[in-house]
Write an enzyme that holds these catalytic residues in place. Structure first.
Site, PDB file in Angstrom:
ATOM      1  CD  GLN A  76      -9.925  -2.844   2.214  1.00  0.00           C
ATOM      2  OE1 GLN A  76     -10.629  -3.897   2.091  1.00  0.00           O
ATOM      3  NE2 GLN A  76      -8.723  -2.498   1.935  1.00  0.00           N
ATOM      4  CG  HIS A  78     -11.477   0.268 -10.631  1.00  0.00           C
ATOM      5  ND1 HIS A  78     -11.658   1.343  -9.837  1.00  0.00           N
ATOM      6  CD2 HIS A  78     -10.693  -0.306  -9.146  1.00  0.00           C
ATOM      7  CE1 HIS A  78     -11.497   1.292  -8.474  1.00  0.00           C
ATOM      8  NE2 HIS A  78     -11.283   0.364  -7.972  1.00  0.00           N
TER       9      HIS A  78
HETATM   10  O1  PAF Z   1      -8.573  -2.925  -3.232  1.00  0.00           O
HETATM   11  C1  PAF Z   1      -8.590  -2.689  -3.244  1.00  0.00           C
HETATM   12  O2  PAF Z   1      -9.498  -2.112  -4.295  1.00  0.00           O
HETATM   13  C2  PAF Z   1      -9.388  -2.782  -1.590  1.00  0.00           C
HETATM   14  O3  PAF Z   1      -8.268  -3.029  -0.769  1.00  0.00           O
HETATM   15  C3  PAF Z   1     -10.299  -4.829  -2.205  1.00  0.00           C
HETATM   16  C4  PAF Z   1      -8.771  -5.285  -2.188  1.00  0.00           C
HETATM   17  C5  PAF Z   1     -11.468  -4.752  -2.512  1.00  0.00           C
HETATM   18  C6  PAF Z   1     -10.650  -4.969  -0.653  1.00  0.00           C
HETATM   19  O4  PAF Z   1     -11.055  -4.760  -0.590  1.00  0.00           O
END
Ligand code: PAF
Length: 294
Positions: free
Chosen positions: A76, A52
């Site tokens: 998700q 990140h």
């Molecule tokens: O890749 C991620 O961490 C997630 O899928 C995102 C893009 C932040 C969406 O919740």
């Protein structure tokens, strides 16, 4: 609702503003954009690791200001997935973002992102059905919906996503194109540990033994990519990779596939631009990875 804003700073460094409501976010982003300054968004679910942070550094190179979002998006995750257990440590994440020079941390609660009565969802049908979409029904609809909301909330000029989630990146690119978001979508190269394992928040779930064994996964993909790039038969390279991953201690392989890098169409013969995509489970942890084949 009144506005809520916290701040984190370390050792006298400039603070990162932590914002939790949309009205405050809009004012803060407007202030960043004064003087035609550009804003890059790095969407995350927190538990920040070096991967990140490489996105944040890329964002700083391409824009004047960086906004990072941390939101563990319930829509998700499937019913039997790790939403509740997903690692969360906002204070630690905020401290890392101070070090990296992010301007704002957008960290809404679920009730802010999905207020009662929220009923609209986005599906990028064509790209979301295969690969991880097949193993995780509804996952990419949840991703597309929350990313569209993040785009509308932050209104960045640029948004940066890791290439580790190649299918997610392809879906977001298509969504931005289809829905006319005036946002440049950039992919950042996969950050890897020295043994080749792609960095992931879910690597934290691995036992020491599983972590050591997990290096077999990227090694098998590298071998398959080299075989295909060298003219070897695609089906044989994919079957060898799957067998090597299982032999390396993985309980199951969801898929190892060669795909068109943009449309994600499955390829039975090499045709650039191509990407090797894979997902496999070690213990109860599902890992994904991908490689360019060139
Ligand atoms: O890749 C991620 O961490 C997630 O899928 C995102 C893009 C932040 C969406 O919740």
């Amino acid at each position: 609702m009144g506005w809520r804003m916290d701040a984190a700073n370390i050792g006298g460094r400039a603070a990162v503003q932590i914002i939790r409501d949309i009205a405050t976010l809009r004012r803060a982003v407007d202030a960043l954009k004064l003087g035609r300054k550009s804003v890059a968004l790095v969407p995350t679910m927190g538990a920040l690791h070096a991967g990140h942070l490489s996105l944040v550094r890329m964002a700083r190179r391409v824009a004047d200001h960086v906004v990072v979002s941390i939101f563990v998006n319930p829509t998700q995750f499937g019913p039997n997935e790790d939403f509740a257990a997903y690692p969360r440590d906002e204070a630690h994440d905020a401290a890392l973002l101070v070090e990296e020079g992010a301007a704002l941390l957008w960290a809404p609660d679920v009730s802010v992102m999905y207020p009662p009565g929220h009923a609209t969802h986005i599906a990028v049908a064509e790209l979301g059905a295969d690969y991880c979409g097949a193993a995780r029904p509804g996952h990419f609809d949840g991703v597309a919906t929350v990313v569209a909301k993040l785009f509308n909330q932050v209104r960045p000029d640029i948004a940066i996503f890791g290439e580790k989630d190649w299918q997610q990146l392809a879906i977001i690119r298509r969504m931005a194109r289809d829905l006319d978001f005036a946002i440049d979508i950039l992919g950042a190269p996969i950050a890897r540990d020295p043994d080749g394992l792609a960095l992931s928040s879910r690597n934290a779930y691995l036992t020491a033994e599983q972590r050591a064994a997990a290096a077999a996964f990227p090694a098998a993909l590298r071998a398959a990519a080299a075989a295909i790039a060298g003219g070897g038969a695609v089906a044989a390279a994919l079957a060898d990779a799957e067998a090597t991953i299982r032999a390396g201690g993985f309980a199951s392989v969801d898929y190892v596939a060669l795909a068109d890098a943009d449309s994600l169409e499955r390829l039975t013969e090499y045709r650039p631009p191509a990407r090797l995509l894979a997902a496999a489970r070690i213990g109860t942890t599902r890992l994904i990875d991908n490689l360019a084949v060139e």
